[in-house]
Design an enzyme around this catalytic site. Structure first.
Site, PDB file in Angstrom:
ATOM      1  N   ASP A   1       0.872  -1.168   0.000  1.00 55.21           N
ATOM      2  CA  ASP A   1       0.000   0.000   0.000  1.00 55.21           C
ATOM      3  C   ASP A   1       0.909   1.217   0.000  1.00 55.21           C
ATOM      4  O   ASP A   1       1.767   1.356   0.875  1.00 55.21           O
ATOM      5  CB  ASP A   1      -0.885   0.017   1.258  1.00 55.21           C
ATOM      6  CG  ASP A   1      -1.980  -1.033   1.180  1.00 55.21           C
ATOM      7  OD1 ASP A   1      -2.105  -1.675   0.126  1.00 55.21           O
ATOM      8  OD2 ASP A   1      -2.694  -1.222   2.173  1.00 55.21           O
TER       9      ASP A   1
ATOM     10  N   ASP B   1     -14.114  -4.996  -3.352  1.00 52.58           N
ATOM     11  CA  ASP B   1     -14.155  -5.047  -1.889  1.00 52.58           C
ATOM     12  C   ASP B   1     -15.545  -5.528  -1.503  1.00 52.58           C
ATOM     13  O   ASP B   1     -16.541  -4.881  -1.828  1.00 52.58           O
ATOM     14  CB  ASP B   1     -13.907  -3.648  -1.297  1.00 52.58           C
ATOM     15  CG  ASP B   1     -12.467  -3.187  -1.501  1.00 52.58           C
ATOM     16  OD1 ASP B   1     -11.615  -4.029  -1.845  1.00 52.58           O
ATOM     17  OD2 ASP B   1     -12.200  -1.991  -1.321  1.00 52.58           O
TER      18      ASP B   1
END
Lengths: 250, 195
Positions: A11, A130
């Site tokens: 990330d 997601d």
């Protein structure tokens, strides 16, 4: 035969690697090119790198980071974060990404998937989903999990594949950051629904968790903190998986 | 320094191919000029998008004859992924006439496996030329199953056996991506450059 892929995820925010719990409380753990190079040396099969803070202003920083990572690596790189139009995808591919991952923008404008697949090919086109558990299924959430969409996750995965997604990066919003394992029911349901590969994401803390995800039908497993913390290398995890009978690239 | 002309058939992961050559110590540049492709010391035909788009691009740029001539006269030429498929006559992916260097039809993997094939597969090679056994990274939905006898094949297995790469003299065509296959892939590119 094809090996199961072990994929570290970085990330990235403003050119630095971060990993937070449920994408909040970001902490700085390093340089993306250094970490990417280290992961390749450890035996990573691919690298996914998600720009968690992607904004229009940070676009140049993101492209610069992709260039630096590309110079260091000779394994596939998937980049996601802030891909809103075909030109964004093109810029990332030109900077050195092999695949681009789309999430929120694809939900808002599914035609984006079709356009990217037509322009650059299915092999470049990844859709990140997601998913959050509901009573009897899973719902797509976007904007870092903050916004429910009302879309059924499995239906969306199928639509994404039909529109040209070459693979699905499937994150369980319930499991992400918990270190208690992947959502195996979700992986099983998704892998049965579509023919394209499924990358499992969210919740991994051990080789056992990765093993369970692969058994449930995932073709690849993505993990971040398990590797970032330095407790285990990708090589350690692969050796353990091989002992459990998983076919991995040595 | 060795210089590789990359046939500009689209964009996709050209940056990875260029980074790969840089690791071997060579330079690379993009071109869509038939004369450059005909005379370059080394030519790379990358693979992006669909069979039809690739064929149309080659023809709209007028590159067909230059590419066929290179391969038939054994000039150093490498093809990657779709680049290999473009050497064949036709593909199940759609209409369009390939370069026809290989009298084969490109087939789609069967529904018994995930399509596309994404990931690392084991390449079996006999090791008489550039190709050696090892693990290579693939990203393909279509493949060749057989090649003519004058080509040396390397195979891998997915739904069934398929052609992972072929070579004949100075011509090397890989279904996998050597530029994404770690040190093994970079070493293969280097062997091809060194002849």
């Amino acid at each position: 035969m094809l090996a199961s892929r072990i994929i570290p995820c970085l990330d990235v925010s403003n050119g630095r690697v971060v990993k937070g719990i449920k994408f909040q409380g970001l902490r700085d753990t390093g340089d993306p090119a250094d970490l990417g190079g280290a992961y390749e040396a450890q035996g990573a099969d691919e690298l996914v790198f998600l720009d968690v803070s992607a904004t229009v202003e940070s676009r140049d920083t993101q492209l610069d980071t992709v260039r630096k990572v590309r110079e260091r690596m000779s394994i596939p790189i998937t980049v996601g974060g802030g891909v809103r139009k075909v030109e964004d995808a093109r810029a990332l591919l030109e900077a050195g990404a092999d695949k681009v991952s789309m999430n929120t923008a694809a939900v808002l404008n599914p035609e984006l998937i079709t356009e990217v697949a037509e322009q650059f090919g299915r092999q470049c086109t990844v859709v990140a989903v997601d998913a959050k558990r509901t009573e009897d299924s899973w719902e797509v959430v976007v904007s870092g999990g903050r916004k429910p969409t009302g879309k059924d996750a499995l239906d969306w995965i199928e639509e994404a594949a039909n529109r040209g997604a070459g693979e699905i990066l499937l994150t369980s919003w319930d499991q992400d950051g918990t270190r208690s394992g992947y959502d195996l029911d979700l992986l099983k349901a998704a892998s049965e629904r579509v023919q394209v590969p499924i990358i499992a994401s969210g919740g991994a803390a051990s080789s056992q968790h990765l093993f369970e995800a692969l058994q449930a039908g995932a073709d690849a497993v993505l993990a971040a903190s398990i590797f970032h913390d330095g407790d285990m290398t990708v090589g350690d995890v692969k050796r353990e998986l091989a002992e459990m009978g998983v076919r991995v690239r040595p | 320094m060795k210089r590789v002309a990359i046939c500009s058939t689209g964009i996709a992961n050209i940056a990875s191919v260029q980074a790969g050559f840089k690791r071997t110590g060579a330079e690379s540049f993009l071109t869509e000029d038939a004369d450059v492709l005909a005379s370059a010391d080394y030519v790379m035909l990358p693979g992006v998008g669909s069979f039809n788009a690739g064929v149309e691009r080659i023809d709209s740029l007028g590159l067909r004859e230059a590419l066929i001539e290179r391969i038939e006269s054994d000039k150093p030429t490498m093809a990657i992924c779709l680049g290999l498929q473009l050497l064949s006559e036709e593909s199940e992916e759609g209409a369009g006439v390939g370069l026809g260097v290989l009298p084969q039809k490109v087939e789609r993997f069967t529904d018994s496996v995930r399509v596309p094939q994404f990931g690392w597969n084991q390449v079996e090679a006999r090791g008489s030329g550039y190709l050696e056994a090892g693990w290579a990274y693939f990203a393909n939905s279509y493949c060749l199953r057989e090649v003519p006898a004058e080509w040396n094949p390397a195979y891998a297995t997915y739904d069934d056996r398929f052609v992972a790469a072929i070579e004949r003299g100075r011509v090397l065509a890989c279904q996998f991506h050597p530029e994404l296959s770690g040190p093994w892939g970079i070493a293969l590119m280097k062997r091809w450059l060194e002849g």
